[in-house]
Motif scaffolding. Structure first.
Motif, PDB file in Angstrom:
ATOM      1  N   ALA A  33       0.829  -1.197   0.000  1.00 64.34           N
ATOM      2  CA  ALA A  33       0.000   0.000   0.000  1.00 64.34           C
ATOM      3  C   ALA A  33       0.870   1.256   0.000  1.00 64.34           C
ATOM      4  CB  ALA A  33      -0.930  -0.003   1.210  1.00 64.34           C
ATOM      5  N   GLU A  34       1.958   1.223   0.768  1.00 60.19           N
ATOM      6  CA  GLU A  34       2.879   2.358   0.804  1.00 60.19           C
ATOM      7  C   GLU A  34       3.566   2.562  -0.541  1.00 60.19           C
ATOM      8  OE1 GLU A  34       3.322   4.676   2.844  1.00 60.19           O
ATOM      9  OE2 GLU A  34       2.322   3.975   4.660  1.00 60.19           O
ATOM     10  N   LEU A  35       3.909   1.458  -1.212  1.00 61.18           N
ATOM     11  CA  LEU A  35       4.487   1.587  -2.556  1.00 61.18           C
ATOM     12  C   LEU A  35       3.493   2.234  -3.503  1.00 61.18           C
ATOM     13  CD1 LEU A  35       6.345  -1.842  -2.971  1.00 61.18           C
ATOM     14  CD2 LEU A  35       7.385   0.415  -2.621  1.00 61.18           C
ATOM     15  N   ASN A  36       2.218   1.832  -3.394  1.00 64.69           N
ATOM     16  CA  ASN A  36       1.175   2.440  -4.218  1.00 64.69           C
ATOM     17  C   ASN A  36       1.064   3.938  -3.931  1.00 64.69           C
ATOM     18  OD1 ASN A  36       0.225   0.235  -5.696  1.00 64.69           O
ATOM     19  ND2 ASN A  36      -1.193  -0.405  -4.095  1.00 64.69           N
ATOM     20  N   ARG A  37       1.091   4.283  -2.650  1.00 63.28           N
ATOM     21  CA  ARG A  37       0.946   5.690  -2.282  1.00 63.28           C
ATOM     22  C   ARG A  37       2.138   6.507  -2.772  1.00 63.28           C
ATOM     23  NH1 ARG A  37      -0.761   7.499   3.730  1.00 63.28           N
ATOM     24  NH2 ARG A  37       1.133   6.361   4.341  1.00 63.28           N
ATOM     25  N   THR A  38       3.336   5.965  -2.648  1.00 66.99           N
ATOM     26  CA  THR A  38       4.524   6.682  -3.124  1.00 66.99           C
ATOM     27  C   THR A  38       4.440   6.921  -4.623  1.00 66.99           C
ATOM     28  OG1 THR A  38       5.894   5.745  -1.365  1.00 66.99           O
ATOM     29  CG2 THR A  38       7.036   6.557  -3.323  1.00 66.99           C
ATOM     30  N   TRP A  39       4.046   5.867  -5.375  1.00 69.80           N
ATOM     31  CA  TRP A  39       3.909   6.036  -6.828  1.00 69.80           C
ATOM     32  C   TRP A  39       2.851   7.072  -7.150  1.00 69.80           C
ATOM     33  CZ3 TRP A  39      -0.587   5.191  -9.619  1.00 69.80           C
ATOM     34  CH2 TRP A  39      -0.464   5.387 -10.999  1.00 69.80           C
ATOM     35  N   HIS A  40       1.712   7.021  -6.447  1.00 67.31           N
ATOM     36  CA  HIS A  40       0.611   7.930  -6.750  1.00 67.31           C
ATOM     37  C   HIS A  40       0.984   9.383  -6.463  1.00 67.31           C
ATOM     38  CE1 HIS A  40      -3.791   9.281  -6.098  1.00 67.31           C
ATOM     39  NE2 HIS A  40      -3.576   9.154  -7.385  1.00 67.31           N
ATOM     40  N   ARG A  41       1.686   9.609  -5.370  1.00 62.24           N
ATOM     41  CA  ARG A  41       2.108  10.975  -5.060  1.00 62.24           C
ATOM     42  C   ARG A  41       3.031  11.521  -6.126  1.00 62.24           C
ATOM     43  NH1 ARG A  41       3.208  10.401   1.514  1.00 62.24           N
ATOM     44  NH2 ARG A  41       1.045  10.789   2.158  1.00 62.24           N
ATOM     45  N   HIS A  42       3.922  10.652  -6.636  1.00 65.93           N
ATOM     46  CA  HIS A  42       4.778  11.070  -7.747  1.00 65.93           C
ATOM     47  C   HIS A  42       3.940  11.353  -8.993  1.00 65.93           C
ATOM     48  CE1 HIS A  42       7.979  11.070 -10.746  1.00 65.93           C
ATOM     49  NE2 HIS A  42       7.328  10.120 -11.394  1.00 65.93           N
ATOM     50  N   ALA A  43       2.969  10.483  -9.260  1.00 64.54           N
ATOM     51  CA  ALA A  43       2.133  10.650 -10.450  1.00 64.54           C
ATOM     52  C   ALA A  43       1.326  11.940 -10.396  1.00 64.54           C
ATOM     53  CB  ALA A  43       1.194   9.451 -10.588  1.00 64.54           C
ATOM     54  N   LEU A  44       0.884  12.339  -9.196  1.00 66.00           N
ATOM     55  CA  LEU A  44       0.086  13.556  -9.069  1.00 66.00           C
ATOM     56  C   LEU A  44       0.862  14.811  -9.454  1.00 66.00           C
ATOM     57  CD1 LEU A  44      -1.870  12.831  -5.758  1.00 66.00           C
ATOM     58  CD2 LEU A  44      -2.820  12.968  -8.074  1.00 66.00           C
TER      59      LEU A  44
END
Length: 233
Positions: A156-167
């Motif tokens: 979940a943390e990996l997903n969140r890190t990727w998503h924050r970068h994507a934003l």
């Protein structure tokens, strides 16, 4: 690599690990013993299930002494948790390594696809570990369940890190609560588990498009690709 992968191996026919002059240093012997015990545990659990195996089964498969086993681990559960943690760390390393190998200016979608591909390829190449991690671990006791929960949060943390970068590239994408990242980790686990449970780990790379589309549906607000075809599990 054997048919069950590099993380599952019996060492019945392997040479011993003698100490003494002109032999391996003590620290190398200990490291080799531990590695044998970890891979023998994965092999034993994948073949018979966690509750059916004993310490004797593990040391026989590792070809080390019972004393060597207890020099490394308290009991069967301790060894099992160490084996799954070792494989889990390698899995995360494979995912992170695949994304870092991309050019710095890669689009978020490319990074996501590379991560999904590496995740699924690792598990397809390590079918015994996949079975132990996704099928045996949830039924191996409170310690294993807690470790499984921790793994879900790690992804979940990996997903969140990727998503924050994507934003930063797509400010129009939605922001989501942490539970959304955790839900994606859980959905991924279920998709993988169904196939592993039915001895179809080799098919896991076929989930790549589904996982990418699922993550983009939740984290980018995208509609499911029109080209996607219905399929049965």
């Amino acid at each position: 690599m054997g048919q069950e992968g590099s993380l599952a191996r019996r060492h019945d026919d392997a040479p011993g690990l003698p100490r003494g002059r002109s032999s391996l240093p003590a620290d190398e012997v200990r490291a080799a013993q531990r590695q044998r015990l970890l891979t023998a545990t994965v092999a034993a659990v994948a073949a018979a299930g966690f509750h059916s195996i004993t310490v004797a089964d593990i040391v026989r498969g590792a070809r080390v002494s019972r004393a060597a086993f207890y020099a490394h681990f308290r009991d069967k559960e301790d060894c099992f948790l160490a084996a799954t943690a070792y494989g889990g760390n390698l899995l995360v390393d494979a995912v992170v390594g695949a994304t870092r190998a991309l050019p710095p200016d890669s689009a978020p979608e490319e990074i996501l696809r590379a991560a999904c591909r590496a995740f699924l390829r690792f598990l397809a190449d390590e079918p015994a570990f996949a079975r132990v991690f996704y099928i045996d671990m949830p039924a191996a006791g409170a310690g294993a369940v807690n470790r499984m929960d921790a793994a879900q949060h790690r992804f979940a943390e990996l997903n969140r890190t990727w998503h924050r970068h994507a934003l930063t590239h797509h400010p129009e994408w939605p922001t989501v609560p942490y539970d959304a990242y955790l839900a994606l980790a859980g959905a991924t686990t279920e998709l993988v588990s169904v196939r592993v449970r039915h001895n179809r780990a080799a098919e896991l790379p076929e989930l790549e498009d589904t996982l990418v589309a699922l993550h983009l549906a939740v984290l980018a607000g995208r509609r499911w690709p029109a080209s996607a075809k219905p399929n049965a599990t």
